[in-house]
Design a protein around this motif. Structure first.
Motif, PDB file in Angstrom:
ATOM      1  N   ARG A 148       0.875  -1.280   0.103  1.00 37.20           N
ATOM      2  CA  ARG A 148       0.098   0.152  -0.088  1.00 37.20           C
ATOM      3  C   ARG A 148       0.886   1.417  -0.136  1.00 37.20           C
ATOM      4  O   ARG A 148       2.049   1.306   0.487  1.00 37.20           O
ATOM      5  CB  ARG A 148      -0.801   0.008   0.958  1.00 37.20           C
ATOM      6  CG  ARG A 148      -0.163   0.204   2.333  1.00 37.20           C
ATOM      7  CD  ARG A 148      -1.109   0.289   3.745  1.00 37.20           C
ATOM      8  NE  ARG A 148      -1.995  -0.755   4.006  1.00 37.20           N
ATOM      9  CZ  ARG A 148      -2.851  -0.755   4.902  1.00 37.20           C
ATOM     10  NH1 ARG A 148      -3.312   0.587   5.585  1.00 37.20           N
ATOM     11  NH2 ARG A 148      -3.987  -1.812   5.074  1.00 37.20           N
ATOM     12  N   ASP A 149       0.452   2.202  -0.615  1.00 34.13           N
ATOM     13  CA  ASP A 149       1.081   3.354  -0.533  1.00 34.13           C
ATOM     14  C   ASP A 149       2.387   3.576  -1.822  1.00 34.13           C
ATOM     15  O   ASP A 149       3.120   4.603  -1.559  1.00 34.13           O
ATOM     16  CB  ASP A 149       1.551   4.213   0.864  1.00 34.13           C
ATOM     17  CG  ASP A 149       0.305   5.001   1.290  1.00 34.13           C
ATOM     18  OD1 ASP A 149      -0.282   5.482   0.503  1.00 34.13           O
ATOM     19  OD2 ASP A 149       0.247   5.107   2.444  1.00 34.13           O
ATOM     20  N   VAL A 150       2.586   2.505  -2.508  1.00 33.70           N
ATOM     21  CA  VAL A 150       3.415   2.885  -3.367  1.00 33.70           C
ATOM     22  C   VAL A 150       3.242   1.993  -4.695  1.00 33.70           C
ATOM     23  O   VAL A 150       2.375   1.177  -4.651  1.00 33.70           O
ATOM     24  CB  VAL A 150       5.033   2.110  -3.105  1.00 33.70           C
ATOM     25  CG1 VAL A 150       5.459   2.525  -1.740  1.00 33.70           C
ATOM     26  CG2 VAL A 150       4.896   0.578  -2.660  1.00 33.70           C
ATOM     27  N   GLY A 151       3.888   2.442  -5.756  1.00 35.61           N
ATOM     28  CA  GLY A 151       3.618   1.910  -7.187  1.00 35.61           C
ATOM     29  C   GLY A 151       2.134   1.994  -7.676  1.00 35.61           C
ATOM     30  O   GLY A 151       1.564   3.027  -7.499  1.00 35.61           O
ATOM     31  N   LEU A 152       1.543   0.841  -8.086  1.00 36.10           N
ATOM     32  CA  LEU A 152       0.383   0.686  -8.427  1.00 36.10           C
ATOM     33  C   LEU A 152      -0.666   0.177  -7.757  1.00 36.10           C
ATOM     34  O   LEU A 152      -1.778  -0.072  -8.086  1.00 36.10           O
ATOM     35  CB  LEU A 152       0.504  -0.059  -9.807  1.00 36.10           C
ATOM     36  CG  LEU A 152       1.434   0.053 -10.862  1.00 36.10           C
ATOM     37  CD1 LEU A 152       1.290  -0.705 -12.114  1.00 36.10           C
ATOM     38  CD2 LEU A 152       1.371   1.534 -11.564  1.00 36.10           C
ATOM     39  N   SER A 153      -0.449   0.005  -6.316  1.00 36.07           N
ATOM     40  CA  SER A 153      -1.358  -0.427  -5.252  1.00 36.07           C
ATOM     41  C   SER A 153      -2.013   1.149  -4.933  1.00 36.07           C
ATOM     42  O   SER A 153      -1.656   2.202  -5.155  1.00 36.07           O
ATOM     43  CB  SER A 153      -0.438  -1.018  -4.299  1.00 36.07           C
ATOM     44  OG  SER A 153      -0.242  -2.493  -4.874  1.00 36.07           O
ATOM     45  N   THR A 154      -2.973   0.694  -4.065  1.00 36.30           N
ATOM     46  CA  THR A 154      -3.878   1.817  -3.411  1.00 36.30           C
ATOM     47  C   THR A 154      -2.889   2.919  -2.721  1.00 36.30           C
ATOM     48  O   THR A 154      -2.170   2.529  -1.873  1.00 36.30           O
ATOM     49  CB  THR A 154      -4.994   1.404  -2.465  1.00 36.30           C
ATOM     50  OG1 THR A 154      -5.817   0.728  -3.203  1.00 36.30           O
ATOM     51  CG2 THR A 154      -5.625   2.649  -1.910  1.00 36.30           C
ATOM     52  N   HIS A 155      -3.054   4.182  -3.180  1.00 42.32           N
ATOM     53  CA  HIS A 155      -2.195   5.224  -2.131  1.00 42.32           C
ATOM     54  C   HIS A 155      -3.248   5.895  -1.365  1.00 42.32           C
ATOM     55  O   HIS A 155      -4.525   6.373  -2.087  1.00 42.32           O
ATOM     56  CB  HIS A 155      -1.851   6.166  -3.328  1.00 42.32           C
ATOM     57  CG  HIS A 155      -0.566   5.516  -3.954  1.00 42.32           C
ATOM     58  ND1 HIS A 155       0.777   6.079  -3.643  1.00 42.32           N
ATOM     59  CD2 HIS A 155      -0.256   4.613  -4.873  1.00 42.32           C
ATOM     60  CE1 HIS A 155       1.379   5.493  -4.794  1.00 42.32           C
ATOM     61  NE2 HIS A 155       0.714   4.508  -5.396  1.00 42.32           N
ATOM     62  N   LEU A 156      -3.134   5.871  -0.098  1.00 42.25           N
ATOM     63  CA  LEU A 156      -3.876   6.588   0.579  1.00 42.25           C
ATOM     64  C   LEU A 156      -3.761   7.976   0.998  1.00 42.25           C
ATOM     65  O   LEU A 156      -3.607   8.590   1.887  1.00 42.25           O
ATOM     66  CB  LEU A 156      -3.949   5.948   2.117  1.00 42.25           C
ATOM     67  CG  LEU A 156      -4.090   4.248   2.121  1.00 42.25           C
ATOM     68  CD1 LEU A 156      -3.610   3.591   3.317  1.00 42.25           C
ATOM     69  CD2 LEU A 156      -5.324   3.908   1.690  1.00 42.25           C
ATOM     70  N   HIS A 157      -4.242   8.643  -0.375  1.00 45.98           N
ATOM     71  CA  HIS A 157      -3.791  10.116  -0.495  1.00 45.98           C
ATOM     72  C   HIS A 157      -4.686  10.992   0.712  1.00 45.98           C
ATOM     73  O   HIS A 157      -4.315  12.059   1.540  1.00 45.98           O
ATOM     74  CB  HIS A 157      -4.455  10.782  -1.750  1.00 45.98           C
ATOM     75  CG  HIS A 157      -3.433   9.943  -2.713  1.00 45.98           C
ATOM     76  ND1 HIS A 157      -2.332  10.196  -2.830  1.00 45.98           N
ATOM     77  CD2 HIS A 157      -3.916   9.523  -3.839  1.00 45.98           C
ATOM     78  CE1 HIS A 157      -1.743   9.628  -3.898  1.00 45.98           C
ATOM     79  NE2 HIS A 157      -2.877   8.983  -4.592  1.00 45.98           N
ATOM     80  N   SER A 158      -5.970  10.592   1.200  1.00 49.91           N
ATOM     81  CA  SER A 158      -6.589  11.266   2.083  1.00 49.91           C
ATOM     82  C   SER A 158      -6.285  11.096   3.431  1.00 49.91           C
ATOM     83  O   SER A 158      -6.813  12.021   4.293  1.00 49.91           O
ATOM     84  CB  SER A 158      -8.106  10.734   2.288  1.00 49.91           C
ATOM     85  OG  SER A 158      -8.123   9.383   2.318  1.00 49.91           O
TER      86      SER A 158
END
Length: 298
Positions: free
Chosen positions: A63-73
């Motif tokens: 999570r949070d890198v590359g093409l996986s989900t990024h938790l921007h919120s």
């Protein structure tokens, strides 16, 4: 052996990008990446080599890198406050990342897998073995530590590159990775600058997200010491560490091996905080030897 292509799996609220090498009917091996590192930190050639040894190798973006989900919120954690004990800006811990890894094993239709984790990936793999023992056949922890702050510390120079301001563009990201590699890489082996440049450029193109890396860092800082829990790990365990690791001192690897009953410790002279190509045969041999013993091949 070529990649089977990048796919995505949903694990809870997270979508994980992953790539496999080899025959799905072969023995599964999950490769867990380190802080800010994408799945490409496990080179295709290395993954193909593992697959050629009869393994179904799986690499994925945390999570949070590359093409996986990024938790921007979730925003950017205040790392200074986090180190002083204020966790109000922290969105997740290593336990959550371990749940991602265990969930990916399940999402792929596997009952369990052998785990290899590098650096933060070793921390995550350790937590998977602790919390989801039914999902783990063996554990290989490379250049990692236990979470005990008295071991595995970084040198002053390594801390300097770790906490340097993020790069602002692609060329800056490439230069930053080169500078980092010169500080924390393996002094006993030549630095492959061409490979570092290529990987850093690809990582930037796949998903440059300094805030995501900061959230991963906060997860490391706030996660508890695993030493006591590692004493309950029952799967065969291999610990590999470089004698010249400036980012995670070899004391972290020694402590990990001491904490896990029956763990094998391998300290490699001249190795720092990376996986130089000349060491791939030895590392592959040691991982596959462990797996062969577990699978009853020898």
């Amino acid at each position: 052996m070529e990649s089977n292509g990048i796919e995505k799996a949903t694990v809870g609220d997270i979508e994980l990008a992953y790539e496999t090498f080899g025959d799905p009917a072969d023995t599964p091996l999950l490769l867990v990446s380190g802080l800010g590192s994408q799945m490409i930190s496990y080179a295709e050639e290395l993954c193909a080599g593992l697959a050629a040894r009869g393994l179904f190798a799986i690499r994925f973006d945390n999570r949070d890198v590359g093409l996986s989900t990024h938790l921007h919120s979730a925003g950017i954690p205040r790392l200074g406050d986090v180190r002083r004990g204020d966790r109000s800006s922290v969105h997740y811990e290593l336990a959550d990342m371990a749940a991602d890894a265990a969930g990916l094993i399940e999402a792929l239709g596997l009952d369990s897998a052998h785990l290899v984790g590098v650096s933060m990936g070793g921390m995550i793999a350790q937590r998977v073995a602790i919390t989801y023992p039914e999902r783990v056949r063996s554990l290989t922890s490379i250049m990692s530590t236990t979470g005990d702050r008295s071991v595995g510390g970084a040198s002053e120079a390594a801390q300097g590159v770790l906490y340097a301001p993020p790069a602002q563009d692609r060329e800056g990201a490439i230069q930053r990775q080169l500078e980092t590699s010169r500080v924390i890489g393996s002094p006993g082996f030549p630095l492959d600058e061409e490979a570092v440049r290529a990987r850093a450029g690809l990582a930037y193109d796949r998903g440059h997200d300094p805030a995501g890396v900061a959230r991963q860092m906060a997860a490391i800082v706030t996660s508890p010491d695993r030493t006591a829990d590692l004493g309950r790990v029952a799967v065969p365990t291999l610990v590999i560490h470089g004698s010249d690791d400036a980012l995670v001192n070899v004391s972290g690897g020694r402590a990990t091996a001491a904490a896990v009953p029956g763990a094998e410790l391998v300290v490699i002279d001249g190795m720092g905080h990376d996986l130089p190509r000349p060491l791939w045969p030895e590392i592959t041999d040691r991982i596959t030897a462990l797996i062969s013993r577990v699978e009853g091949r020898v």
